[in-house]
Motif scaffolding. Structure first.
Motif, mmCIF file in Angstrom:
data_model
loop_
_atom_site.group_PDB
_atom_site.id
_atom_site.type_symbol
_atom_site.label_atom_id
_atom_site.label_comp_id
_atom_site.label_asym_id
_atom_site.label_seq_id
_atom_site.Cartn_x
_atom_site.Cartn_y
_atom_site.Cartn_z
ATOM 1 N N ALA A 1 51.155 11.199 67.879
ATOM 2 C CA ALA A 1 51.629 10.154 68.793
ATOM 3 C C ALA A 1 53.046 9.712 68.418
ATOM 4 O O ALA A 1 53.316 9.333 67.274
ATOM 5 N N GLY A 2 53.955 9.793 69.389
ATOM 6 C CA GLY A 2 55.325 9.350 69.167
ATOM 7 C C GLY A 2 56.257 10.395 68.597
ATOM 8 O O GLY A 2 57.449 10.116 68.393
ATOM 9 N N VAL A 3 55.765 11.613 68.319
ATOM 10 C CA VAL A 3 56.600 12.681 67.755
ATOM 11 C C VAL A 3 57.030 13.626 68.882
ATOM 12 O O VAL A 3 56.185 14.310 69.461
ATOM 13 N N PRO A 4 58.319 13.692 69.205
ATOM 14 C CA PRO A 4 58.748 14.640 70.244
ATOM 15 C C PRO A 4 58.793 16.073 69.712
ATOM 16 O O PRO A 4 59.173 16.311 68.565
ATOM 17 N N PHE A 5 58.405 16.991 70.560
ATOM 18 C CA PHE A 5 58.520 18.421 70.273
ATOM 19 C C PHE A 5 59.593 18.979 71.205
ATOM 20 O O PHE A 5 59.445 18.938 72.424
ATOM 21 N N TYR A 6 60.673 19.481 70.613
ATOM 22 C CA TYR A 6 61.777 20.039 71.382
ATOM 23 C C TYR A 6 61.682 21.558 71.365
ATOM 24 O O TYR A 6 61.690 22.179 70.302
ATOM 25 N N LEU A 7 61.601 22.171 72.552
ATOM 26 C CA LEU A 7 61.511 23.621 72.677
ATOM 27 C C LEU A 7 62.763 24.125 73.379
ATOM 28 O O LEU A 7 63.167 23.560 74.414
ATOM 29 N N ARG A 8 63.387 25.156 72.835
ATOM 30 C CA ARG A 8 64.574 25.727 73.482
ATOM 31 C C ARG A 8 64.587 27.241 73.309
ATOM 32 O O ARG A 8 64.112 27.783 72.310
#
Length: 523
Positions: free
Chosen positions: A365-372
């Motif tokens: 909860a509250g942790v962004p996962f950035y995918l690129r």
């Protein structure tokens, strides 16, 4: 057959083709299981995938003694080839692309089981001939009615081939036999088409006999995520939102798309990579510990994570897409996508895509996962970076830690497979100054054995009926459910933003993280 015992010797009365590789070392635990009697039929055997990956992987398995004595390889294509001609094609492919050393004795034994059937996908007579060929190899080579069908073909041809497999009876196993269908990505182009594709395939073979290939899941480093997380008490206590600030998952390529317009134009980076590779990497990173590593348990945990994964909003600020323009890369001038052969000047196909995801579980909860992902980026690299929150630094003043970044655990999937830990250490000298240092683990340095190719592992798993590393029906549909709103949003947003070849994507991708005070890693 168990992987820890000795390799069985051929029984009395076996044919010369039934063999065991005497060089296989019992100490090698990486690919210890041997497939039972079976054959593998490859549709689309004249394509690049088969020539560069599938056929060499079959030879590498044979060279390691991991295929059964009577294993048979059947090619299906429109070419007017004999068995001998096809064997020569396989020979050249193996010579050029096999991972393991070419050994004539291994090749000769493998070649005894090579067959070819000529025909097109809508040719009923050709599939009837294929059925006769497989019946003959059952009789002559002891394949036991166990046959895998590898569809290395465009998705548009899947329904036709599945219909022919059903009509000819090839998809129906007898008692104590199996038939398995292997499908290459893309698994549809959106949620609706994925469901339709699944319905078509499942009407012919049951879901537990469908193997959807995502070659990234066959890589050693991807599988090592599970070992890293669940075999080490060191990481489990901090693998959560109390300590993790965010996660970055990157798949970057430095190559362009010249000559690939027929496949890539209209598909784009998000469909090509994020929907399958990167969302699977997210699932392995964020999943809970399975009860066991049985396929059903592993898939259940991945499905739970994907079910809890949501797009961060608003999409204008939490996603980015781009299209490479001309520039300099690797010391040479390269053209932009719109000048690549086969692409129209008004193509809106994105070559860079980035999205922000949230996993709605107590752990994340509250942790962004950035995918690129992107083409023509700074270098070729695939990695998962778990970036930790900053320490309070109470005993230190600002000057002591001004060069200190955030701790990070980086899992390098390719090309230099391994794990790097970044943490702060005192700089030698009389003053207290803390600076980032790296602790590095490399597969190439830690192990003398070379890692098997992904297709080598995955083909063996197909023949063994081991589905752990293959996305299930539900995983595919959940992935499209996550991605579809982004694709719809981009379709209504005009052209992708240009970025210069050799850079790390468009400015909007950098701004995507800077809004929250974060930065993309420079691998």
């Amino acid at each position: 057959m168990g992987g820890t015992g000795a390799v069985p010797r051929p029984r009395t009365g076996t044919t010369p083709a039934q063999w065991v590789n005497p060089l296989r070392d019992e100490r090698d635990k990486r690919l210890p299981r041997i497939a039972g009697p079976c054959s593998l039929v490859i549709f689309g055997v004249t394509g690049d995938l088969a020539r560069k990956k599938l056929l060499p992987a079959v030879y590498d398995l044979a060279n390691r003694g991991l295929l059964p004595p009577g294993f048979t390889l059947v090619g299906f294509a429109r070419r007017d080839w004999t068995d001998e001609h096809f064997a020569a094609v396989v020979h050249d492919s193996v010579r050029d692309h096999a991972r393991t050393e070419f050994r004539e004795v291994v090749w000769e034994r493998l070649a005894e089981g090579i067959r070819f059937v000529q025909g097109s996908f809508d040719d009923e007579a050709a599939f009837d001939e294929l059925a006769k060929t497989l019946a003959a190899v059952d009789e002559q080579r002891g394949t036991g009615g166990n046959h895998g069908f590898y569809l290395a073909i465009p998705p548009a041809a899947f329904p036709t081939v599945c219909e022919q497999l059903s009509r000819s009876g090839l998809a129906r196993p007898g008692e104590d036999q199996w038939r398995r269908v292997v499908i290459e990505k893309p698994f549809g182009h959106d949620l609706e088409s994925a469901k339709e594709l699944n319905d078509v395939v499942n009407a012919v073979v049951p879901e537990d006999s469908v193997f959807r290939i995502d070659h990234y899941l066959g890589k050693e480093t991807v599988q090592n995520i599970l070992a890293l997380r669940f075999a080490n008490q060191l990481f489990d206590p901090i693998w959560n939102s109390h300590y993790v600030d965010h996660v970055q998952i990157t798949m970057a390529e430095d190559i362009g798309l010249g000559g690939r317009a027929g496949y890539y134009d209209g598909i784009g980076a998000a469909r090509d990579v994020i929907q399958n590779h990167l969302l699977q990497l997210l699932a392995f990173t964020a999943m809970e510990e399975p009860v066991s590593f049985e396929p059903s348990e592993l898939q259940a945990e991945k499905i739970k994570v994907l079910s809890a994964t949501r797009l961060a909003q608003p999409l204008d600020e939490t996603t980015a897409r781009g299209q490479y323009s001309g520039g300099w890369q690797g010391g040479r001038k390269v053209v932009g996508l719109l000048d690549e052969e086969g692409f129209s000047k008004d193509s809106t196909t994105e070559t860079f895509a980035a999205i922000t995801l949230e996993v709605d579980t107590r752990r994340w909860a509250g942790v962004p996962f950035y995918l690129r992902t992107g083409k023509r980026l700074g270098r070729r690299v695939t990695e998962i970076a778990v970036v930790f929150k900053r320490a309070p630094h109470l005993p230190f003043d600002q000057t002591m830690t001004e060069e200190l970044g955030q701790n990070a655990l980086v899992i390098r999937v390719q090309p230099d497979e391994g794990v790097t830990m970044r943490f702060g250490s005192k700089v030698p000298g009389s003053s207290m100054e803390v600076r980032d240092v790296n602790m590095d683990f490399s597969y190439g340095q830690a192990f003398t054995e070379s890692s098997p190719e992904a297709y080598e592992r995955l083909i063996l798993d197909v023949l063994l009926g081991e589905p752990s590393l293959f996305p299930a029906n539900a995983e595919v549909e959940l992935s499209w459910k996550i991605l579809d709103p982004v694709l719809d949003h981009w379709a209504a947003s005009g052209r992708p933003e240009p970025y210069e070849a050799g850079t790390w994507g468009p400015p909007s991708a950098q701004e995507m993280l800077r809004r929250s005070g974060r930065e993309w890693r420079r691998p």
